[in-house]
Design an enzyme around this catalytic site. Structure first.
Site, PDB file in Angstrom:
ATOM      1  N   HIS A 220      53.511  30.808  31.358  1.00  0.00           N
ATOM      2  CA  HIS A 220      53.316  31.268  32.930  1.00  0.00           C
ATOM      3  C   HIS A 220      51.983  31.428  33.153  1.00  0.00           C
ATOM      4  O   HIS A 220      51.412  32.306  34.030  1.00  0.00           O
ATOM      5  CB  HIS A 220      54.231  32.504  33.281  1.00  0.00           C
ATOM      6  N   ASP A 400      28.330  -4.945  40.730  1.00  0.00           N
ATOM      7  CA  ASP A 400      27.745  -3.909  40.389  1.00  0.00           C
ATOM      8  C   ASP A 400      26.474  -3.853  39.740  1.00  0.00           C
ATOM      9  O   ASP A 400      26.031  -3.302  39.164  1.00  0.00           O
ATOM     10  CB  ASP A 400      28.607  -3.468  39.215  1.00  0.00           C
ATOM     11  N   GLY A 401      25.834  -5.178  40.482  1.00  0.00           N
ATOM     12  CA  GLY A 401      24.394  -5.316  40.168  1.00  0.00           C
ATOM     13  C   GLY A 401      24.206  -5.937  38.764  1.00  0.00           C
ATOM     14  O   GLY A 401      22.820  -5.811  38.278  1.00  0.00           O
ATOM     15  N   ASP A 402      25.097  -6.364  38.112  1.00  0.00           N
ATOM     16  CA  ASP A 402      24.744  -6.904  36.706  1.00  0.00           C
ATOM     17  C   ASP A 402      24.873  -8.584  36.381  1.00  0.00           C
ATOM     18  O   ASP A 402      24.993  -8.872  35.301  1.00  0.00           O
ATOM     19  CB  ASP A 402      25.463  -6.230  35.797  1.00  0.00           C
ATOM     20  N   CYS A 403      24.993  -9.214  37.527  1.00  0.00           N
ATOM     21  CA  CYS A 403      25.224 -10.486  37.413  1.00  0.00           C
ATOM     22  C   CYS A 403      24.166 -11.138  36.678  1.00  0.00           C
ATOM     23  O   CYS A 403      24.397 -12.136  35.760  1.00  0.00           O
ATOM     24  CB  CYS A 403      25.571 -11.269  38.932  1.00  0.00           C
ATOM     25  N   SER A 446      32.929 -12.960  34.302  1.00  0.00           N
ATOM     26  CA  SER A 446      32.289 -14.206  34.153  1.00  0.00           C
ATOM     27  C   SER A 446      32.079 -14.932  33.000  1.00  0.00           C
ATOM     28  O   SER A 446      32.385 -15.985  32.641  1.00  0.00           O
ATOM     29  CB  SER A 446      30.698 -14.070  34.695  1.00  0.00           C
ATOM     30  N   ASP A 555      26.480 -15.697  47.290  1.00  0.00           N
ATOM     31  CA  ASP A 555      27.037 -15.301  46.171  1.00  0.00           C
ATOM     32  C   ASP A 555      26.467 -15.290  44.819  1.00  0.00           C
ATOM     33  O   ASP A 555      26.042 -16.441  44.615  1.00  0.00           O
ATOM     34  CB  ASP A 555      28.539 -15.517  46.147  1.00  0.00           C
ATOM     35  N   PRO A 556      26.076 -14.239  44.266  1.00  0.00           N
ATOM     36  CA  PRO A 556      25.202 -14.723  42.875  1.00  0.00           C
ATOM     37  C   PRO A 556      25.856 -15.597  41.694  1.00  0.00           C
ATOM     38  O   PRO A 556      25.347 -16.239  41.272  1.00  0.00           O
ATOM     39  CB  PRO A 556      25.060 -13.087  42.253  1.00  0.00           C
ATOM     40  N   GLY A 557      27.404 -15.410  41.661  1.00  0.00           N
ATOM     41  CA  GLY A 557      28.202 -16.548  40.848  1.00  0.00           C
ATOM     42  C   GLY A 557      27.842 -17.826  41.060  1.00  0.00           C
ATOM     43  O   GLY A 557      27.612 -18.655  40.398  1.00  0.00           O
TER      44      GLY A 557
END
Length: 570
Positions: A220, A400-403, A446, A555-557
């Site tokens: 309790h 997320d800035g990691d490509c 990726s 697009d970075p990819g």
């Protein structure tokens, strides 16, 4: 006041019971009372009926333990408050009138519960009912328990189970009282919490600093025996078990090497299941190291304290008969499907599978020479490393800035792989090997997408090296990426560049096509498609969660794919 998902503060105990009964066809509410009964009351004729109960806020206790093989009924109070004498008496009368051969009240050791159940028992006896009461006090917290004695906490659930199995097997009231009293004596529980809890509509019962945990608190939110700095799970469990079994603690449980126990790892309401699993593993390890056999382990939420982020450990010394009673079947919805076997951290692991036989290398001379392959791959790697910062910059707006980092990791992995051995010259082997390297080293989605693309493309190239085979390989790779990745052309992903290039490569299927010209057209198409993603809405991938007005960059990819194709052609 902490947020709660209730309909009304005053109605929360009734609403919770109503919800349980609505979802369980084996339960019924007793009209005019906060009492839940089995719906097959006539089946109790000639058998002992078991009643328990207490305050609400400990769900699934106690109503979750009503069912064949466990309790006949329970009486609930308001949150953390004892049930009324009138409701306990109504429950006793209901089972007496159904023809029960004796009634046992299983009560947790709290003054309010003892008084209200005790008063109802006296009145029922005056009416001629055969009623007995067992009071459970399993708390090991206090080294010198005061006049009130040891609190009744999660161990009570094991008593419900043992009594229920005995009653189901047709045991008499005297026999059940005797066996249950003995089991309750050979049992101990201790709680540990990282947070307080709060009754709906009220402030938390106490405060714990960010770096503190409390040992031995009740269900309790009552105070425990000591506050300490937060410990890692294994150390916390060791501390709990030491306290529970310390002979200088008057409420300890005597554990000697070779003893058999049932272990309950109980979530006090707000601990994640992830943490509960960690604590359970630590408890099994710690008990094993003391030479204790854990005949059964139950892990879950059995008796909670609203949303308290904490855990309690219960140990009950058992013999074969008690283990049999724990294993007996019950329809109670909160009793888990306990595996009938001991708990141990020493289970043998399944041996790792052996890898399938590697395909022998194709005959040399069926594809471009190894030197040429190395030259092309080196160009691809240096291109990816050169555009690393540009790709990261493009990815910051959409992901997320990691490509760039991800593609640079791929480039370094390919370089290391080439240093370690000459790459195969045959196209199918080359692409398969590259897929393995990227799947292991590249990371991110990726890495998997390139792996899928290369694996499927390699399958199209098996035993072929003619120009149309490369067009087929490109189509097969794209098809695999779309099947598992879920994107389509126009969704602003690497597929946009790939599909544009594939469209151009289809010319390789026309007789007399000049492969170099077709490749140059494919690279141009890919570059134009990458640039065009600037004006697209993201339909897949992480960028699809961002409003399109914020995505003014390509697009970075798609940019990366166009760069790779360009490097292959140079």
């Amino acid at each position: 006041v902490p947020k709660k998902l209730v309909t009304t503060v005053s109605g929360c105990a009734d609403d919770a019971l109503a919800g349980l009964v609505a979802c369980n066809p084996g339960l019924r509410l007793l009209q005019g009372h906060r009492v839940v009964l089995r719906d097959d009351l006539p089946a109790i004729r000639g058998r002992v009926a078991l009643l328990s109960g207490g305050g609400s806020g400990h769900e699934p206790a106690h109503a979750g333990y009503v069912g064949k093989g466990m309790l006949t009924g329970v009486v609930a109070g308001a949150v953390f408050a004892s049930p009324s004498v009138g409701s306990v008496l109504a429950a006793i009368r209901a089972v007496a009138q159904a023809g029960a051969a004796g009634i046992l009240l299983i009560v947790k050791n709290y003054t309010g519960d003892r008084l209200n159940f005790g008063m109802a028992l006296e009145r029922a006896r005056a009416e001629g009912a055969d009623v007995r009461m067992v009071v459970v006090g399993d708390d090991c917290a206090f080294a010198t328990p005061g006049k009130a004695g040891r609190r009744g906490i999660c161990g009570t659930v094991l008593i419900h189970k043992v009594a229920g199995a005995l009653a189901e097997a047709g045991a008499s009231l005297d026999e059940i009282v005797e066996k249950v009293t003995a089991a309750a004596k050979a049992m101990g529980t201790l709680g540990l919490s990282l947070s307080p809890c709060s009754i709906p509509g009220s402030k938390p019962s106490f405060q714990l600093a960010e770096d503190e945990m409390e040992l031995g608190l009740g269900i309790h939110g009552e105070a425990g025996v000591r506050r300490m700095k937060v410990l890692p799970a294994d150390k916390a469990v060791e501390t709990m078990l030491e306290h529970m079994t310390d002979p200088s603690n008057a409420s300890h449980l005597s554990l000697t090497p070779g003893s058999s126990v049932v272990l309950v790892v109980n979530n006090l309401g707000g601990l994640s299941c992830l943490e509960l699993g960690i604590v359970a593993g630590a408890a099994v390890r710690c008990l094993e190291s003391r030479g204790i056999c854990i005949a059964r382990a139950l892990v879950g939420s059995f008796m909670t304290a609203l949303e308290m982020a904490g855990v309690s450990l219960t140990l009950m010394l058992v013999d074969e008969e008690l283990v049999g009673l724990i294993d007996a079947k019950t329809t109670a919805m909160a009793w888990p499907n306990v595996p009938a076997g001991p708990a141990t951290t020493r289970r043998e692991e399944v041996p790792a599978p052996t890898e399938g036989p590697r395909k022998p290398q194709d005959e040399p001379g069926t594809g471009p020479g190894t030197v040429r392959v190395e030259r092309v791959l080196e160009r691809v790697c240096s291109t990816l490393l050169d555009i690393q910062d540009k790709l990261n910059e493009l990815d910051r707006g959409a992901g997320d800035g990691d490509c760039g980092h991800t593609h640079a990791r791929a480039a370094q992995a390919i370089r290391e792989w080439m240093r370690s051995r000459p790459p195969p010259a045959a196209p199918a082997q080359l692409l398969s090997a590259l897929a393995d390297v990227l799947l292991e080293q590249m990371g991110g989605s990726s890495g998997v997408l390139y792996g899928l693309f290369l694996t499927a493309a390699a399958r199209s190239l098996r035993g072929r090296s003619d120009s149309p085979a490369w067009a087929d390989a490109m189509d097969a790779g794209i098809e695999a990426m779309q099947r598992y990745g879920g994107a389509a052309p126009g969704d602003r992903t690497m597929l946009d560049s790939l599909c544009a290039a594939a469209q151009a490569l289809r010319a390789l299927r026309s007789p007399g096509a000049d492969p170099l010209q077709v490749l140059a057209a494919a690279v141009q198409s890919a570059e134009a498609a990458a640039e065009a993603t600037r004006h697209m809405e993201a339909g897949a991938g992480r960028a699809s969660y961002i409003r399109s007005s914020r995505l003014e960059q390509p697009d970075p990819g798609a940019v990366a794919v166009a760069a790779v194709l360009g490097a292959v052609l140079e």
